[in-house]
Design an enzyme around this catalytic site. Structure first.
Site, PDB file in Angstrom:
ATOM      1  N   ASN A  68      10.263  -4.212  40.772  1.00 38.64           N
ATOM      2  CA  ASN A  68      11.007  -3.132  40.140  1.00 38.64           C
ATOM      3  C   ASN A  68      10.392  -2.732  38.813  1.00 38.64           C
ATOM      4  O   ASN A  68       9.797  -3.548  38.111  1.00 38.64           O
ATOM      5  CB  ASN A  68      12.470  -3.540  39.938  1.00 38.64           C
ATOM      6  CG  ASN A  68      12.679  -4.336  38.661  1.00 38.64           C
ATOM      7  OD1 ASN A  68      12.892  -3.771  37.585  1.00 38.64           O
ATOM      8  ND2 ASN A  68      12.608  -5.663  38.753  1.00 38.64           N
ATOM      9  N   ALA A  69      10.524  -1.463  38.493  1.00 43.58           N
ATOM     10  CA  ALA A  69      10.148  -0.931  37.182  1.00 43.58           C
ATOM     11  C   ALA A  69      11.207   0.108  36.834  1.00 43.58           C
ATOM     12  O   ALA A  69      11.037   1.302  37.074  1.00 43.58           O
ATOM     13  CB  ALA A  69       8.751  -0.312  37.210  1.00 43.58           C
ATOM     14  N   LEU A  72      14.246  -0.227  31.667  1.00 43.93           N
ATOM     15  CA  LEU A  72      15.361  -0.499  30.752  1.00 43.93           C
ATOM     16  C   LEU A  72      16.273   0.716  30.550  1.00 43.93           C
ATOM     17  O   LEU A  72      16.826   0.936  29.475  1.00 43.93           O
ATOM     18  CB  LEU A  72      14.827  -0.992  29.393  1.00 43.93           C
ATOM     19  CG  LEU A  72      13.897  -2.206  29.455  1.00 43.93           C
ATOM     20  CD1 LEU A  72      13.380  -2.559  28.061  1.00 43.93           C
ATOM     21  CD2 LEU A  72      14.601  -3.411  30.080  1.00 43.93           C
ATOM     22  N   ASN A 128      16.396 -10.098  25.515  1.00 46.87           N
ATOM     23  CA  ASN A 128      15.248  -9.908  26.404  1.00 46.87           C
ATOM     24  C   ASN A 128      13.991  -9.820  25.542  1.00 46.87           C
ATOM     25  O   ASN A 128      13.605  -8.729  25.108  1.00 46.87           O
ATOM     26  CB  ASN A 128      15.424  -8.643  27.248  1.00 46.87           C
ATOM     27  CG  ASN A 128      14.266  -8.413  28.196  1.00 46.87           C
ATOM     28  OD1 ASN A 128      13.296  -9.164  28.208  1.00 46.87           O
ATOM     29  ND2 ASN A 128      14.356  -7.369  28.992  1.00 46.87           N
ATOM     30  N   CYS A 131      10.392  -7.598  25.894  1.00 44.67           N
ATOM     31  CA  CYS A 131      10.161  -6.222  25.444  1.00 44.67           C
ATOM     32  C   CYS A 131       8.897  -6.159  24.574  1.00 44.67           C
ATOM     33  O   CYS A 131       8.584  -7.101  23.842  1.00 44.67           O
ATOM     34  CB  CYS A 131      11.332  -5.718  24.598  1.00 44.67           C
ATOM     35  SG  CYS A 131      12.902  -5.632  25.447  1.00 44.67           S
ATOM     36  N   LYS A 166      15.981 -14.994  26.731  1.00 44.02           N
ATOM     37  CA  LYS A 166      15.408 -14.887  28.069  1.00 44.02           C
ATOM     38  C   LYS A 166      13.892 -14.822  27.987  1.00 44.02           C
ATOM     39  O   LYS A 166      13.330 -13.909  27.375  1.00 44.02           O
ATOM     40  CB  LYS A 166      15.958 -13.640  28.776  1.00 44.02           C
ATOM     41  CG  LYS A 166      15.575 -13.543  30.248  1.00 44.02           C
ATOM     42  CD  LYS A 166      16.302 -12.390  30.912  1.00 44.02           C
ATOM     43  CE  LYS A 166      16.088 -12.388  32.417  1.00 44.02           C
ATOM     44  NZ  LYS A 166      16.864 -11.312  33.078  1.00 44.02           N
ATOM     45  N   ASN A 193      12.461 -14.567  33.434  1.00 38.41           N
ATOM     46  CA  ASN A 193      12.405 -13.130  33.659  1.00 38.41           C
ATOM     47  C   ASN A 193      11.450 -12.869  34.830  1.00 38.41           C
ATOM     48  O   ASN A 193      10.846 -13.800  35.364  1.00 38.41           O
ATOM     49  CB  ASN A 193      11.911 -12.437  32.383  1.00 38.41           C
ATOM     50  CG  ASN A 193      12.461 -11.030  32.238  1.00 38.41           C
ATOM     51  OD1 ASN A 193      12.754 -10.368  33.225  1.00 38.41           O
ATOM     52  ND2 ASN A 193      12.605 -10.567  31.009  1.00 38.41           N
ATOM     53  N   GLY A 266      20.461 -12.213  41.502  1.00 42.45           N
ATOM     54  CA  GLY A 266      20.112 -10.816  41.264  1.00 42.45           C
ATOM     55  C   GLY A 266      19.693 -10.088  42.520  1.00 42.45           C
ATOM     56  O   GLY A 266      20.482  -9.392  43.156  1.00 42.45           O
TER      57      GLY A 266
END
Length: 315
Positions: A68-69, A72, A128, A131, A166, A193, A266
């Site tokens: 997935n992309a 955010l 997160n 990033c 994370k 992650n 998830g």
């Protein structure tokens, strides 16, 4: 219930947490699963301002999982504070909510946490740190020791609510990053992650995702996350939220035996929204069958082989 547990001072009715980015802010899944049954929910990413996210297509499957992309994408902190968190509190008050926080700078992380620290429904925060830090040329926050320490310590001063950090499995030294986060004031570590990956559409000779590459999740990530959990558990005493490839109670127990107190679901829930409830039910059955009074008693019970050789290097 034998599956209830307390982590970071928060009571979880069971150890199953819907993983960040896969459950939206709860409302998105309310029609396809009973949200009130899960132990916790990590929200989709929350940034200061709304983000449009990556170009479509954002998700593709491959034989061993998903890529997935999403970029955010989120409605911004104000909408989360005034719309989404109140809905969660009203709809499933027994479910613990971890707000997944993202930012381009430490100040942006701080702004999100500062805005939500007094809000009902934000039981804790999940940083997160995968990033990119725009102030450091796009390097991930988690990959720079000084920046990671500075970020966690800054957020620690802003809130007394539990702080989960994370970490990415692709960090050069995952254990060191976990130690740094611990020393800077984290209450728990989330592992792991997604990992960077690429799926190619061979008919078009182009990436299957609109962004190009993306994050690998699903079954392919299970042994990576379990090993990361075990390695970090040997180095630090903080609770761990284990995530990556959990699709069954057996998968969840692998994480717990490796040292995780909570387990994230998830990709499996995206494929089958009934998966989290099934995992919870099967964990209850396992506890009864094994005579385990509390699921927490299974945490960290992995027995590592005593015999080591050059053919089996120690992780």
């Amino acid at each position: 219930s034998p599956v209830s547990t307390t982590v970071c001072g928060l009571f979880f009715q069971n150890p199953v947490v819907l993983a960040a980015g896969t459950a939206g802010y709860g409302r998105e899944l309310a029609e396809v699963m009973d949200l009130s049954r899960v132990g916790g929910l990590a929200t989709k990413a929350v940034s200061v301002e709304p983000r449009a996210g990556a170009p479509a297509p954002r998700v593709t499957e491959f034989r061993a999982g998903m890529l997935n992309a999403v970029g955010l994408a989120n409605p911004g902190v104000e909408a989360v504070r005034t719309i989404h968190l109140p809905w969660l509190v009203a709809t499933c008050p027994a479910v613990r909510v971890l707000v997944n926080v993202v930012g381009n700078t430490i100040d942006e992380f701080a702004s999100v946490v500062g805005s939500l620290d007094g809000a009902d429904g934000a039981d804790g925060f999940e940083l997160n740190v995968s990033c990119p830090n725009v102030e450091a040329g796009g390097v991930e926050f988690g990959s720079d020791a000084a920046v990671l320490a500075g970020l966690v310590s800054r957020i620690r001063r802003l809130t007394r609510r539990p702080l989960f950090v994370k970490l990415s499995p692709s960090l050069a030294d995952l254990v060191r990053a976990a130690r740094i986060a611990t020393d800077a004031g984290a209450d728990a570590i989330t592992l792991v992650n997604t990992m960077p990956g690429l799926v190619i559409d061979v008919q078009r000779r182009r990436p299957a995702l609109g962004f190009g590459g993306g994050g690998v999740s699903g079954g392919a990530l299970l042994p990576v996350g379990v090993l990361a959990t075990w390695r970090v558990r040997q180095a630090i005493a903080l609770p761990i939220l284990g995530i990556g490839g959990v699709a069954s109670a057996s998968d969840a127990l692998q994480y717990m035996m490796a040292g995780a107190s909570l387990v994230g679901v998830g990709t499996a829930a995206l494929r089958d929204p009934r998966a989290p409830e099934r995992i919870i039910r099967d964990l209850e059955r396992w506890c009864r069958a094994e005579g385990v009074a509390r699921i927490a008693d299974a945490v960290g019970t992995l027995q590592w082989p005593a015999i080591r050789s050059l053919a089996a290097p120690v992780p």
